[in-house]
Design an enzyme around this catalytic site. Sequence first.
Site, PDB file in Angstrom:
ATOM      1  N   CYS A 113      77.607 -19.663  38.016  1.00  0.00           N
ATOM      2  CA  CYS A 113      76.935 -20.968  38.220  1.00  0.00           C
ATOM      3  C   CYS A 113      77.660 -22.105  37.501  1.00  0.00           C
ATOM      4  O   CYS A 113      77.437 -23.280  37.808  1.00  0.00           O
ATOM      5  CB  CYS A 113      75.489 -20.900  37.752  1.00  0.00           C
ATOM      6  SG  CYS A 113      74.494 -19.786  38.758  1.00  0.00           S
ATOM      7  N   HIS A 255      72.949 -28.170  36.667  1.00  0.00           N
ATOM      8  CA  HIS A 255      72.961 -27.032  37.589  1.00  0.00           C
ATOM      9  C   HIS A 255      71.532 -26.809  38.069  1.00  0.00           C
ATOM     10  O   HIS A 255      70.580 -26.879  37.289  1.00  0.00           O
ATOM     11  CB  HIS A 255      73.492 -25.802  36.854  1.00  0.00           C
ATOM     12  CG  HIS A 255      73.308 -24.544  37.630  1.00  0.00           C
ATOM     13  ND1 HIS A 255      73.742 -24.411  38.929  1.00  0.00           N
ATOM     14  CD2 HIS A 255      72.706 -23.361  37.312  1.00  0.00           C
ATOM     15  CE1 HIS A 255      73.436 -23.205  39.367  1.00  0.00           C
ATOM     16  NE2 HIS A 255      72.808 -22.551  38.406  1.00  0.00           N
ATOM     17  N   ASN A 285      69.075 -22.247  44.312  1.00  0.00           N
ATOM     18  CA  ASN A 285      70.274 -22.156  43.481  1.00  0.00           C
ATOM     19  C   ASN A 285      71.460 -21.714  44.356  1.00  0.00           C
ATOM     20  O   ASN A 285      71.504 -20.566  44.788  1.00  0.00           O
ATOM     21  CB  ASN A 285      70.012 -21.147  42.356  1.00  0.00           C
ATOM     22  CG  ASN A 285      71.175 -21.018  41.388  1.00  0.00           C
ATOM     23  OD1 ASN A 285      72.260 -21.527  41.637  1.00  0.00           O
ATOM     24  ND2 ASN A 285      70.942 -20.321  40.290  1.00  0.00           N
TER      25      ASN A 285
END
Length: 329
Positions: A113, A255, A285
């Site tokens: 990520c 994020h 996500n």
Amino acid sequence: MKAAITATAKYLPDSILSNRDLEKMLDTTDEWIVTRTGISERRILRDPEKATSYMCGEIARQLLEKRKIDASEIELIIVATMTPDMLFPSTACLTQGIIGAVNAWAFDLNAACSGFVFALNTAARFIESGVHKKVMVIGADKMSSILDFTDRSTAILFGDGGGGVILEPADEDGFGLLDSRLYSDGKTGQEHLLMPAGGSLHPASHETIDKKMHYIHQDGRQVFKSAVISMADVAEEIMKRNNLQADDIAYLVPHQANQRIISATAERMGVDQSKVISNVSRFGNTTAGTIPICLAELDEQGKLHHGSNLILVSFGAGYTWGGIYLKWQ
Ligand code: COA
């Protein structure tokens, strides 16, 4: 010399997988997912013939169009991804081939990520050193390819998509990527968030398939705790190092893993929620895709102005985490 972003682009597949759809597949509810994560829907790249390089190709083409340059002008392509089309060749090489960037070298960077933040920082060094003048940085993941859609604790969290930027030398002093702090903690991180098989430790076998080792495995509670602390810490560190007050910041671009992690980071920084970019409700996500997708949306909405201070922060598997301070050119 600093590196500045001169174009942004994103790609999200058309097909939507909503929480209601997931209710039909798993023992879960829209209410549980929204309350715990802030996610309402995510996108899925359904065509089995299309993978991460397809999304990267779409992003790269848009970047060239927006910047009005030919693919031959690109000197380096870095693709941040943890769902490459295959282990090799790299998805960056496949992307280079798709757009015909004949003068570019290309490589993948895997920081999960945090991939885009790590890749952007890496790319900036090539600009700052004068080695390259035009670098493409893309973050994209086809998370649906490694999700176990019978596991309610992970299947609800992720989606497919990506975004990218072109980096070039900044035109003026004091603009572009001004500071960054990146971290890794492989000792603590490796057991809590991983895909156990498919690499050299556990190559694909009947056993790895039977044991579902080619899917994402996560201890959500542990990851949540570490993500909240690390993202807030690095954001605060970047602010202190650059004498930034909350009012100086135009946008915090975190994020997009979970709305509660995003809100906790903003709170620690003292940044008003109106300055915090969040699209996790629409896309979930997308791993390396989240931050460049946010940047592309801000850009499309005309919200990025000359001199806007942006803080990008991320956290992901590894563990990896980091922050970047950039002043928009
Ligand atoms: N629907 C309904 N119930 C669910 C569920 C779902 N989709 N997923 C888990 N549950 C259940 C659990 O089984 C557990 O039940 P139990 O108490 O009977 O054992 C209960 O809900 C609470 O589970 P827990 O894991 O403690 O929930 P949580 O509040 O920590 O939220 C996450 C779970 C995954 C949303 C949260 O931990 C998280 O976001 N972690 C970070 C994940 C992440 O962002 N990873 C990417 C890396 S950046």
